[in-house]
Design a protein around this motif. Structure first.
Motif, short mmCIF file in Angstrom:
data_model
loop_
_atom_site.label_atom_id
_atom_site.label_comp_id
_atom_site.label_asym_id
_atom_site.label_seq_id
_atom_site.Cartn_x
_atom_site.Cartn_y
_atom_site.Cartn_z
N UNK A 93 0.84 -1.20 0.00
CA UNK A 93 0.00 0.00 0.00
C UNK A 93 0.88 1.25 0.00
N UNK A 94 0.54 2.18 -0.83
CA UNK A 94 1.29 3.43 -0.89
C UNK A 94 2.40 3.39 -1.92
N UNK A 95 2.74 2.18 -2.39
CA UNK A 95 3.77 2.04 -3.40
C UNK A 95 3.20 2.44 -4.76
N UNK A 96 4.03 2.97 -5.63
CA UNK A 96 3.47 3.28 -6.96
C UNK A 96 4.49 2.99 -8.04
#
Lengths: 150, 405
Positions: free
Chosen positions: A147-150
């Motif tokens: 989560x939060x990774x892109x």
């Protein structure tokens, strides 16, 4: 009737004949020379098969829907050949029944195996291989991102 | 008041049919569509018509699409009508979808599903932008090929992994279903040929038996498999929006060819007669459990003729919603109401009843008109005389009764 031990191979050739594309089957049968006379014991008849499935694929059977089918029986010498094919082609059913009859005939068996069954099986295999090769090219491996990774 | 038939109009009807044929053909300078073109280039339409027409025959479905001027519900109707002209010769052995020649296989719950995930030909992950290159003709699109592949690769069911852990309700063999059929007086009748059927339990057949509630899963699955895609899609969507929520995951979706086998009695052994394309969907749904059953996953099942993924997914969601009563869940949404869903899912029946309203109803309407005129004049008469007595009210209702009888 055929002896029990012949049935597995007979089921295989009948299935090969049933699934064959008609133009190819015609082509293969055309290579057989001096075909014996034969007549219909049961003329080609178009009907339905109710196709069944199973809940969850493995559970309770249910009726999924129908499928067209054509069947016939031919008589040649003392032998009877049965044809069951998908769809509504009487010609396909006739050729399937004829080949089934010939394949039970000791004098014809080898030739029909070589000229009809083997080419049909090879064609089906080639078709299968090209389909699998195409589908394989779409094999996917997704990566789960944090989560939060892109 | 029963429907009163009309006669006449023969010439107009003949000409209307001729006009339809001419319009359907369109500009004679434009080449006519061949069935082979429809079969290959409108394959998803062909698949939908086969599924809803409940008849697997791509040639006939293509013909029906051409004849119906592209109206797929009308095309399905043509197939349903055609099937009634043919004898039913056999019942197939139940399809073994585990042995499917996979064209597409995905799981939304396990990344590493044994047998792998193959997207196959799909609109998923493609931008929905019009491709103007397609407007030009003579396009060629070579299929991608993988050099390495394995034609013997097994693709075990994803649900099997959950079954092994005991976390999903195992599929029932149908014995229970048959028992309750007997109770409700809907015993599966033996079919006339007896061919191809060697197990004792006959699945319910909605084409031969009238569907009464409460239903069992075999009858429901048959009904849903030929149900209208749009209707099932909306019903499925309604469960997701909260009308009978059941929190689904797409456990597995597979599309591919499966073998159809029959057991002709005159032959005495089983033969495979065809490979047909089907779409199979197994939805996995959360289940809180109840007094008898511990918390676990339950399943919704979808199976359709052809590549029909949206329909098969919707079918699986609705199948699960309709299990609510068996699982002791509260019935809060229309999708859980079997009478509502199953009696309204068939587009052939639905279009017939809706569209019959177009037929001349002159006499019926004349009776309605007379009634309304009579009621209206009574109403106006009474309103102009505010002291209208009980007696005139009585007269009014008698008049109404006479007009309707």
């Amino acid at each position: 009737m055929v002896k029990a031990e012949q049935q597995p191979s007979r089921a295989i050739w009948m299935s090969t004949l049933a699934k064959a594309p008609l133009p190819l089957l015609e082509q293969c049968v055309a290579t057989l020379e001096d075909l014996p006379d034969y007549g219909f014991l049961r003329s080609p008849e178009i009907g339905l098969t109710m196709v069944r499935g199973r809940a969850e694929g493995t559970g309770q059977p249910f009726n999924l829907g129908e499928m067209t089918l054509t069947r016939c029986v031919v008589q040649l010498d003392q032998l009877t050949g049965f044809g069951y094919v998908v769809g509504r082609s009487k010609r396909h059913a006739e050729l399937a029944a004829l080949c089934d009859g010939l394949l039970q005939h000791p004098g014809w068996h080898a030739q029909v195996q070589t000229n009809v069954i083997h080419p049909l099986q090879t064609a089906a295999q080639d078709q299968r291989h090209s389909e699998v090769a195409a589908v394989e090219s779409t094999r996917v491996n997704f990566f789960t991102m944090l989560r939060g990774e892109s | 008041m029963p429907y009163v038939a009309v006669k006449g109009g023969e010439q107009a009807i003949r000409n209307a049919e001729a006009l339809l044929k001419a319009k359907r053909r369109g500009d004679a300078d434009v080449p006519e569509l061949s069935l082979e073109q429809i079969k290959q280039q409108m394959q998803l339409a062909v698949n939908r018509v086969m599924a809803e027409g409940s008849l697997y025959d791509p040639d006939l479905a293509a013909l029906a699409i051409k004849q119906s001027w592209g109206d797929l519900v009308e095309a399905a109707f043509l197939l349903r009508a055609y099937r009634t002209t043919l004898p039913r010769l056999y019942y197939s052995e139940p399809l073994d979808t585990s042995e499917m020649a996979i064209q597409r296989r995905i799981s939304a719950i396990f990344k590493e599903a044994p047998g792998g995930q193959k997207l196959g030909p799909t609109f998923d992950y493609i931008h929905r932008l019009l491709d103007f290159k397609l407007a030009a003709e003579d396009n060629t699109f070579p299929a991608p090929i993988s050099e390495e592949y394995d034609t013997a690769e097994a693709t075990p069911r994803v649900a099997h992994m959950l079954e092994q852990e005991g976390l999903v309700m195992p599929p029932s063999n149908g014995a229970q279903g048959n028992g309750s059929q007997t109770e409700s007086g809907m015993v599966g009748t033996a079919h006339p040929t007896g061919d191809g059927q060697r197990s004792g339990v006959e699945p319910f057949d909605i084409t031969r038996q009238s569907l009464n509630t409460p239903t069992n899963r075999d009858a429901r699955l048959q009904n849903l498999a030929r149900g209208d895609e749009g209707f099932l899609l909306s019903m499925a969507y309604s469960t997701q929006r909260g009308y009978g929520k059941n929190h689904p995951f797409a456990g597995e979706i597979r599309v591919g060819e499966v073998e159809v086998s029959i057991f002709p009695e005159e032959l005495g052994f089983e033969i495979a007669i065809a490979d047909i394309t089907v779409t199979e969907v197994q939805m996995v749904n959360q289940f809180k459990g109840n007094k008898e059953i511990p918390p676990q996953f339950t399943q919704g099942y979808g199976l359709t003729f052809g590549y029909n993924e949206r329909k098969a997914m919707a079918m699986a969601l609705v199948d699960r919603a309709l299990q609510a009563k068996d699982l002791g869940e509260s019935l809060d949404g229309p999708a859980q109401d079997e009478e509502f869903v199953l009696y309204h899912s068939d587009n052939i029946e639905a279009q017939g009843f809706v569209q019959h309203l177009k037929l001349p109803h002159y006499i019926d309407f004349q009776a309605e008109l007379n009634l309304i005129r009579k009621l209206r004049s009574d109403y106006e008469h009474n309103n102009s005389q505010p002291e209208a007595s009980e007696k005139s009210k009585k007269e009014r209702s008698t008049a109404a009764k006479e007009a309707t009888s």
